[in-house]
Design a protein around this motif. Sequence first.
Motif, PDB file in Angstrom:
ATOM      1  N   GLU A  41     -21.247   1.044  20.262  1.00  0.00           N
ATOM      2  CA  GLU A  41     -22.063   1.409  19.106  1.00  0.00           C
ATOM      3  C   GLU A  41     -21.196   1.827  17.923  1.00  0.00           C
ATOM      4  O   GLU A  41     -21.443   1.417  16.778  1.00  0.00           O
ATOM      5  N   LEU A  42     -20.175   2.643  18.176  1.00  0.00           N
ATOM      6  CA  LEU A  42     -19.296   3.077  17.096  1.00  0.00           C
ATOM      7  C   LEU A  42     -18.503   1.904  16.523  1.00  0.00           C
ATOM      8  O   LEU A  42     -18.330   1.775  15.311  1.00  0.00           O
ATOM      9  N   TYR A  43     -17.994   1.048  17.402  1.00  0.00           N
ATOM     10  CA  TYR A  43     -17.277  -0.147  16.962  1.00  0.00           C
ATOM     11  C   TYR A  43     -18.168  -0.969  16.038  1.00  0.00           C
ATOM     12  O   TYR A  43     -17.743  -1.441  14.982  1.00  0.00           O
ATOM     13  N   ASP A  44     -19.408  -1.118  16.433  1.00  0.00           N
ATOM     14  CA  ASP A  44     -20.356  -1.911  15.657  1.00  0.00           C
ATOM     15  C   ASP A  44     -20.631  -1.274  14.299  1.00  0.00           C
ATOM     16  O   ASP A  44     -20.720  -1.958  13.281  1.00  0.00           O
ATOM     17  N   THR A  55     -19.966  -7.452  19.604  1.00  0.00           N
ATOM     18  CA  THR A  55     -21.352  -7.122  19.287  1.00  0.00           C
ATOM     19  C   THR A  55     -22.090  -8.245  18.569  1.00  0.00           C
ATOM     20  O   THR A  55     -23.219  -8.059  18.132  1.00  0.00           O
ATOM     21  N   GLY A  56     -21.447  -9.404  18.449  1.00  0.00           N
ATOM     22  CA  GLY A  56     -22.140 -10.587  17.966  1.00  0.00           C
ATOM     23  C   GLY A  56     -22.286 -10.722  16.471  1.00  0.00           C
ATOM     24  O   GLY A  56     -22.977 -11.631  15.991  1.00  0.00           O
ATOM     25  N   ARG A  57     -21.642  -9.859  15.710  1.00  0.00           N
ATOM     26  CA  ARG A  57     -21.799  -9.935  14.247  1.00  0.00           C
ATOM     27  C   ARG A  57     -21.345 -11.287  13.700  1.00  0.00           C
ATOM     28  O   ARG A  57     -22.037 -11.905  12.881  1.00  0.00           O
ATOM     29  N   LEU A  58     -20.174 -11.762  14.139  1.00  0.00           N
ATOM     30  CA  LEU A  58     -19.690 -13.049  13.653  1.00  0.00           C
ATOM     31  C   LEU A  58     -20.528 -14.184  14.215  1.00  0.00           C
ATOM     32  O   LEU A  58     -20.831 -15.153  13.511  1.00  0.00           O
ATOM     33  N   ALA A  59     -20.919 -14.088  15.476  1.00  0.00           N
ATOM     34  CA  ALA A  59     -21.748 -15.132  16.078  1.00  0.00           C
ATOM     35  C   ALA A  59     -23.046 -15.314  15.302  1.00  0.00           C
ATOM     36  O   ALA A  59     -23.504 -16.448  15.086  1.00  0.00           O
ATOM     37  N   PHE A  70     -19.342 -15.154  24.234  1.00  0.00           N
ATOM     38  CA  PHE A  70     -18.768 -14.887  25.562  1.00  0.00           C
ATOM     39  C   PHE A  70     -17.974 -13.596  25.476  1.00  0.00           C
ATOM     40  O   PHE A  70     -17.118 -13.443  24.599  1.00  0.00           O
ATOM     41  N   ASP A  71     -18.252 -12.644  26.363  1.00  0.00           N
ATOM     42  CA  ASP A  71     -17.547 -11.361  26.301  1.00  0.00           C
ATOM     43  C   ASP A  71     -17.523 -10.714  27.678  1.00  0.00           C
ATOM     44  O   ASP A  71     -18.411 -10.944  28.516  1.00  0.00           O
ATOM     45  N   LEU A  72     -16.515  -9.870  27.888  1.00  0.00           N
ATOM     46  CA  LEU A  72     -16.348  -9.169  29.156  1.00  0.00           C
ATOM     47  C   LEU A  72     -17.296  -7.983  29.287  1.00  0.00           C
ATOM     48  O   LEU A  72     -17.629  -7.559  30.393  1.00  0.00           O
ATOM     49  N   SER A  73     -17.753  -7.433  28.150  1.00  0.00           N
ATOM     50  CA  SER A  73     -18.510  -6.184  28.131  1.00  0.00           C
ATOM     51  C   SER A  73     -20.011  -6.435  28.034  1.00  0.00           C
ATOM     52  O   SER A  73     -20.485  -7.006  27.043  1.00  0.00           O
ATOM     53  N   ASP A  74     -20.757  -5.953  29.016  1.00  0.00           N
ATOM     54  CA  ASP A  74     -22.209  -6.089  28.944  1.00  0.00           C
ATOM     55  C   ASP A  74     -22.797  -5.198  27.856  1.00  0.00           C
ATOM     56  O   ASP A  74     -23.837  -5.526  27.260  1.00  0.00           O
ATOM     57  N   ASN A  75     -22.142  -4.075  27.539  1.00  0.00           N
ATOM     58  CA  ASN A  75     -22.613  -3.220  26.458  1.00  0.00           C
ATOM     59  C   ASN A  75     -22.486  -3.907  25.109  1.00  0.00           C
ATOM     60  O   ASN A  75     -23.376  -3.817  24.260  1.00  0.00           O
ATOM     61  N   MET A  76     -21.366  -4.592  24.894  1.00  0.00           N
ATOM     62  CA  MET A  76     -21.203  -5.349  23.664  1.00  0.00           C
ATOM     63  C   MET A  76     -22.253  -6.457  23.568  1.00  0.00           C
ATOM     64  O   MET A  76     -22.868  -6.684  22.518  1.00  0.00           O
ATOM     65  N   LEU A  77     -22.472  -7.148  24.671  1.00  0.00           N
ATOM     66  CA  LEU A  77     -23.430  -8.259  24.665  1.00  0.00           C
ATOM     67  C   LEU A  77     -24.859  -7.767  24.452  1.00  0.00           C
ATOM     68  O   LEU A  77     -25.677  -8.481  23.845  1.00  0.00           O
ATOM     69  N   ALA A  78     -25.180  -6.575  24.945  1.00  0.00           N
ATOM     70  CA  ALA A  78     -26.512  -6.022  24.703  1.00  0.00           C
ATOM     71  C   ALA A  78     -26.743  -5.808  23.211  1.00  0.00           C
ATOM     72  O   ALA A  78     -27.826  -6.113  22.678  1.00  0.00           O
ATOM     73  N   LEU A  79     -25.728  -5.310  22.512  1.00  0.00           N
ATOM     74  CA  LEU A  79     -25.844  -5.160  21.063  1.00  0.00           C
ATOM     75  C   LEU A  79     -25.885  -6.518  20.377  1.00  0.00           C
ATOM     76  O   LEU A  79     -26.615  -6.709  19.396  1.00  0.00           O
ATOM     77  N   ALA A  80     -25.118  -7.482  20.885  1.00  0.00           N
ATOM     78  CA  ALA A  80     -25.139  -8.831  20.308  1.00  0.00           C
ATOM     79  C   ALA A  80     -26.534  -9.435  20.400  1.00  0.00           C
ATOM     80  O   ALA A  80     -27.005 -10.089  19.457  1.00  0.00           O
ATOM     81  N   GLN A  81     -27.215  -9.216  21.529  1.00  0.00           N
ATOM     82  CA  GLN A  81     -28.578  -9.724  21.679  1.00  0.00           C
ATOM     83  C   GLN A  81     -29.515  -9.078  20.666  1.00  0.00           C
ATOM     84  O   GLN A  81     -30.367  -9.753  20.065  1.00  0.00           O
ATOM     85  N   GLN A  82     -29.352  -7.788  20.440  1.00  0.00           N
ATOM     86  CA  GLN A  82     -30.179  -7.102  19.443  1.00  0.00           C
ATOM     87  C   GLN A  82     -29.950  -7.681  18.048  1.00  0.00           C
ATOM     88  O   GLN A  82     -30.907  -7.899  17.289  1.00  0.00           O
ATOM     89  N   HIS A  83     -28.683  -7.938  17.706  1.00  0.00           N
ATOM     90  CA  HIS A  83     -28.388  -8.478  16.378  1.00  0.00           C
ATOM     91  C   HIS A  83     -28.934  -9.897  16.221  1.00  0.00           C
ATOM     92  O   HIS A  83     -29.416 -10.267  15.150  1.00  0.00           O
ATOM     93  N   GLU A 140     -31.564 -11.157  17.730  1.00  0.00           N
ATOM     94  CA  GLU A 140     -33.012 -11.058  17.591  1.00  0.00           C
ATOM     95  C   GLU A 140     -33.394 -10.565  16.203  1.00  0.00           C
ATOM     96  O   GLU A 140     -34.359 -11.061  15.596  1.00  0.00           O
ATOM     97  N   ALA A 141     -32.649  -9.591  15.682  1.00  0.00           N
ATOM     98  CA  ALA A 141     -32.944  -9.068  14.351  1.00  0.00           C
ATOM     99  C   ALA A 141     -32.746 -10.125  13.274  1.00  0.00           C
ATOM    100  O   ALA A 141     -33.457 -10.147  12.258  1.00  0.00           O
ATOM    101  N   ALA A 142     -31.785 -11.022  13.492  1.00  0.00           N
ATOM    102  CA  ALA A 142     -31.505 -12.088  12.525  1.00  0.00           C
ATOM    103  C   ALA A 142     -32.355 -13.327  12.777  1.00  0.00           C
ATOM    104  O   ALA A 142     -32.259 -14.299  12.021  1.00  0.00           O
ATOM    105  N   ASP A 143     -33.149 -13.309  13.837  1.00  0.00           N
ATOM    106  CA  ASP A 143     -34.023 -14.428  14.212  1.00  0.00           C
ATOM    107  C   ASP A 143     -33.213 -15.702  14.448  1.00  0.00           C
ATOM    108  O   ASP A 143     -33.566 -16.777  13.973  1.00  0.00           O
ATOM    109  N   VAL A 144     -32.110 -15.557  15.192  1.00  0.00           N
ATOM    110  CA  VAL A 144     -31.316 -16.724  15.603  1.00  0.00           C
ATOM    111  C   VAL A 144     -31.171 -16.687  17.117  1.00  0.00           C
ATOM    112  O   VAL A 144     -31.229 -15.625  17.744  1.00  0.00           O
ATOM    113  N   THR A 145     -31.011 -17.865  17.703  1.00  0.00           N
ATOM    114  CA  THR A 145     -30.841 -17.970  19.146  1.00  0.00           C
ATOM    115  C   THR A 145     -29.376 -18.223  19.465  1.00  0.00           C
ATOM    116  O   THR A 145     -28.798 -19.219  19.015  1.00  0.00           O
ATOM    117  N   ILE A 146     -28.773 -17.313  20.223  1.00  0.00           N
ATOM    118  CA  ILE A 146     -27.365 -17.422  20.588  1.00  0.00           C
ATOM    119  C   ILE A 146     -27.246 -17.199  22.091  1.00  0.00           C
ATOM    120  O   ILE A 146     -27.493 -16.083  22.569  1.00  0.00           O
TER     121      ILE A 146
END
Length: 244
Positions: free
Chosen positions: A8-11, A44-48, A61-74, A76-82
């Motif tokens: 979260e802080l990284y993001d 956290t998926g910002r660039l993706a 693709f990432d090793l961290s499930d916490n990072m990927l959870a934030l990536a999924q939120q981003h 969905e918020a941007a209305d893109v499928t990744i």
Amino acid sequence: MIYQTFAELYDELFDPAMYQQWLDFVRRQLPDQTGEVLELACGTGRLAVLLAQAGYHVTGFDLSDNMLALAQQHAEAADVTIPLIEGNMLDLSELGTFSAVTCFADSFCYLPDITQVQQAFTEVAQHLTADGKFLFDVITPHQTDDVYPGYMYNYRDDERAFMWTSYAGETPHSAEHDLTFFIWNDDKQAFDEVSELHQEQTYDLATYQQALAAAGFSHVTVTADFGQHEPDDQTTRWFFVCQK
């Protein structure tokens, strides 16, 4: 909790301008948006998200499930499928082929030695199409040897505090980042303290070039400043464009 807090802080604290610079770098190197792009260490998926919004078919693709959870939120918020995949970049065997693979924010520097870096390069080569491109960056020895030692960063809000101190590592061209989190605990009405150590390792340019050649890349260009300039002895991050 520690990894969720760090994610979260990284993001929140990462400079958003850098994501735009990485996007611009990718767009210059990959003007054709029809292929499939794999973003290693997508975090956290910002660039993706920016890549998807620009028209690329991107998989994170990432090793961290916490990072990927934030990536999924981003996403969905941007209305893109990744598509988001949890895994280790040292084993991409379950993935298909891609017309491009990217890996930014000096993610390869978190691998412990050049043997694993070369293994990661080999995995990438095996999952690129014949004319595919591999785009990545790494910090330079100038960054680890001259810039990082003595670096400090502190952050605090009502519920969290974060202290980051960097030192020279024990091996040549390495750095250690001492991260300490203070997280408010309502039950105790006090902060819990959690610390961890992050280590980065980089190499001279010739070593990276040798590892890329051994992995099967015969065409490699290296630049600085997101591809805008030629590298010099003050360059803090190298940008690579590689093809087989």
